[in-house]
Write an enzyme that holds these catalytic residues in place. Structure first.
Site, PDB file in Angstrom:
ATOM      1  N   TYR A   1       0.804  -1.186  -0.113  1.00  0.00           N
ATOM      2  CA  TYR A   1      -0.083   0.072  -0.236  1.00  0.00           C
ATOM      3  C   TYR A   1       1.006   1.393  -0.043  1.00  0.00           C
ATOM      4  O   TYR A   1       1.893   1.288   0.862  1.00  0.00           O
ATOM      5  CB  TYR A   1      -0.704  -0.136   1.306  1.00  0.00           C
ATOM      6  CG  TYR A   1      -1.880   1.148   1.500  1.00  0.00           C
ATOM      7  CD1 TYR A   1      -2.289   1.964   0.264  1.00  0.00           C
ATOM      8  CD2 TYR A   1      -2.576   1.328   2.684  1.00  0.00           C
ATOM      9  CE1 TYR A   1      -3.221   2.868   0.741  1.00  0.00           C
ATOM     10  CE2 TYR A   1      -3.511   2.357   3.046  1.00  0.00           C
ATOM     11  CZ  TYR A   1      -3.694   3.093   1.833  1.00  0.00           C
ATOM     12  OH  TYR A   1      -4.882   4.151   1.963  1.00  0.00           O
ATOM     13  N   CYS A   2       0.561   2.093  -1.132  1.00  0.00           N
ATOM     14  CA  CYS A   2       1.144   3.598  -1.226  1.00  0.00           C
ATOM     15  C   CYS A   2       2.573   3.202  -1.324  1.00  0.00           C
ATOM     16  O   CYS A   2       3.163   2.481  -2.044  1.00  0.00           O
ATOM     17  CB  CYS A   2       0.903   4.292   0.417  1.00  0.00           C
ATOM     18  SG  CYS A   2       1.536   5.849   0.147  1.00  0.00           S
ATOM     19  N   LEU A   3       3.632   3.758  -0.299  1.00  0.00           N
ATOM     20  CA  LEU A   3       5.101   3.370  -0.522  1.00  0.00           C
ATOM     21  C   LEU A   3       5.306   2.246  -0.150  1.00  0.00           C
ATOM     22  O   LEU A   3       6.328   1.727  -0.730  1.00  0.00           O
ATOM     23  CB  LEU A   3       5.626   4.791   0.682  1.00  0.00           C
ATOM     24  CG  LEU A   3       7.241   4.606   0.783  1.00  0.00           C
ATOM     25  CD1 LEU A   3       8.011   4.774  -0.766  1.00  0.00           C
ATOM     26  CD2 LEU A   3       7.868   5.525   1.588  1.00  0.00           C
TER      27      LEU A   3
END
Length: 581
Positions: free
Chosen positions: A317-319
């Site tokens: 998720y995300c980074l």
């Protein structure tokens, strides 16, 4: 004849250079503390570039003059009209939610609101499409103009907002007194480093992050949680969740009704999740490679020991998704085939168009951030929060000022807001590498990112990939997330869901007003552009979670097995790292 410098001379010069660099870092950090973390050099260069090209372009100046001469008569006509007049065709118009209340149709508020809309429209055109201006500089100038206009909006002043005036008359000023109390409470909590008012109703381990499980691994950077099974049999392939370390992991295990972890466990999946350490200055030298090695790879090695001879479904998720993509590419290069699939949620792999967040990422701005992090050893959550709030200042700052402080009504605390206030820090080295190597240089997409001395390429990944973008994402815009189509060379399913970076992901079945689009691409299919994909892909109502689970099921062994044993328990979930503020 020139004599070579002695070791003592070299040491003196080195010390002198280090002292000068220290002085430079201190100066930059002091400037940042007085300037909301914004680089004055970047702002000045952007303004000079814009104003020089604007002054030098007669067509643009004539266009702006014509807009002004058309807007003034339109405003005077509206002020004298007994009913709202339609906007002139020469001037763009939109429905500004700040002025949607019927109270804004009364004079003089209607004229003030229209004047603001016309002013906002004029500045939008003045700061955009100026021939010769660098696009980044143009975006910075437009951003600064928008911040100033949002600050000056008549809706943000109690004497020019008819809703606030009516509320004040109705309650005899009690709303302003309550608002003052709210402001003092918020200020006290901020100065004391306390969570926002109302978050005490959302306790980690009791109300949030409360899916049963055990911490089965702890190292210097993360804890690995293995969740207890909730079904008699489970899918053979475990699921590993890799959240971003710029936020606490329990966005994926929020409240019981909207926990992705609990939902997966209830549907027969064996789930592991990384809980990152909230670093301090002592971890300043941790880099991206440490997060890959001590995070993703350590988790995969541990899961392999607990669930042997089974491939792993990995989600980032995300980074955390960007890191997982790097790790998967490095594994593919080394012939490591332990991943059954790869899921990336709101995660960028190509940073050429990272959206509005790029406003804060140029060489001058990164130099300032490097200095701030050098002084502290980490990037504070407050600095990131300010940047995110400024990107949506009307929604995240001024609307709350009006609601909480002028109308005197507390914004209800929700689990997502309480989680968002549970801030984290990022180590100096990691964040500097992230900004320089990914944002500025785009090394991953360009094939220049090195893992253990070798460049990694996403084209080497053979596992199927499922990618989720969100329509209103200001952190990882969906068109930027979509660019993985141009980098991956395997089966790829892209899903675009309603909502933003966080609320779009926390989209449990039954959540109202949710929709999505989804389309799969085989390795041999032609690649559509993002806009072509949008036009060709129909909208479906509901949550994206069941779509993803069906995809996981298709890639899993049909035979269900007995749940694997829980690994050596260090403590109960949610563990200790998530509790560190």
């Amino acid at each position: 004849m020139h004599q070579p410098d002695s070791p003592a001379d070299v040491a003196v010069r080195g010390n002198r250079y280090a002292a000068l660099r220290t002085l430079g870092h201190v100066r930059e950090a002091l400037v940042a503390s007085a300037n909301l973390g914004l680089s004055p050099e970047s702002l000045l260069l952007s303004w000079l570039d814009w104003i020089i090209h604007l002054v030098g372009d007669p067509d643009k100046r004539v266009e702006l003059a014509m807009r002004l001469t058309q807007a003034l008569p339109a405003l005077l006509t509206q002020a004298s009209a007994p009913a709202p007049a339609p906007a002139p065709s020469a001037v763009e118009s939109w429905q500004d939610r700040r002025f949607s209340s019927p109270a804004w149709q009364q004079e003089p508020f209607r004229t003030w609101a229209r004047a603001f809309e016309l002013t906002d429209d004029w500045w939008r055109h003045a700061t955009r499409n100026v021939p010769g201006t660098d696009p980044h500089h143009e975006a910075v100038v437009a951003f600064v103009a928008r911040q100033w206009l949002d600050f000056m909006a008549p809706s943000n002043q109690p004497w020019s907002n008819p809703e606030v005036l009516q509320h004040t008359l109705k309650h005899h000023g009690a709303n302003l007194l309550r608002g003052g109390v709210h402001m003092l409470q918020d200020l006290q909590h901020k100065l004391a480093g306390l969570p926002p008012v109302g978050s005490e109703a959302f306790v980690v381990g009791r109300d949030m992050a409360c899916t049963p499980g055990k911490v089965v691994l702890r190292n210097a950077l993360m804890e690995l949680i293995q969740y207890s099974p909730a079904t008699r049999t489970v899918f053979a392939e475990p699921v590993l969740l890799v959240p971003a370390w710029i936020m606490k992991y329990y966005i994926l295990d929020l409240s019981p009704h909207n926990s992705l972890v609990r939902w997966l466990v209830a549907h027969g999946h064996t789930v592991f999740c990384i809980s990152w350490r909230n670093v301090s200055a002592a971890q300043r030298n941790l880099g991206l490679e440490d997060y890959r090695r001590l995070g993703v790879m350590a988790a995969i090695d541990t899961i392999e020991g607990l669930v042997p001879h089974r491939k792993i479904h990995a989600l980032g998720y995300c980074l955390g998704g960007t890191l997982l993509a790097m790790a998967a590419a490095a594994m593919a290069r080394a012939g490591d085939a332990r991943l059954a699939s790869l899921t990336l949620l709101a995660a960028q792999t190509d940073f050429t168009e990272p959206g509005e967040l790029q406003l804060f990422i140029d060489h001058a701005q990164v130099h300032m951030l490097d200095s701030v992090m050098w002084l502290r050893g980490y990037l504070t959550a407050e600095q990131m929060s300010v940047a995110f709030q400024m990107l949506r200042s009307n929604d995240l700052i001024w609307s709350r000022v009006v609601h909480d402080y002028m109308l005197g009504e507390r914004t209800p605390m929700r689990d997502l807001i309480a989680w968002n206030a549970d801030s984290t820090r990022m180590p100096q080295r990691m964040h500097s590498e992230y900004l320089h190597r990914l944002f500025l240089n785009n090394d991953l997409a360009a094939g220049r990112y090195l893992v253990e001395g070798h460049p990694v390429a996403l084209q080497n990944i053979r596992a199927p990939i499922f990618v989720v973008g969100t329509e209103r994402d200001h952190v990882a815009p969906w068109r930027s997330v979509y660019k993985i189509h141009y980098l991956a060379d395997t089966e790829l399913t892209f899903l675009l869901t309603s909502g933003g970076h966080n609320a779009g992901i926390v989209s449990e079945p039954g959540h109202t007003h949710r929709h999505y689009r989804v389309r799969a691409k085989q390795a041999t299919d032609s690649c559509l552009s993002a806009d072509e994909w949008l036009q060709a892909t129909p909208v479906h109502e509901g949550s994206w979670w069941p779509v993803w689970r069906r995809w996981l099921t298709r890639l899993s062994d049909r035979r269900r097995v007995a749940p694997p044993p829980i690994g050596h328990s260090l403590m109960d979930a949610p563990g200790s790292y998530v509790l560190v503020r």
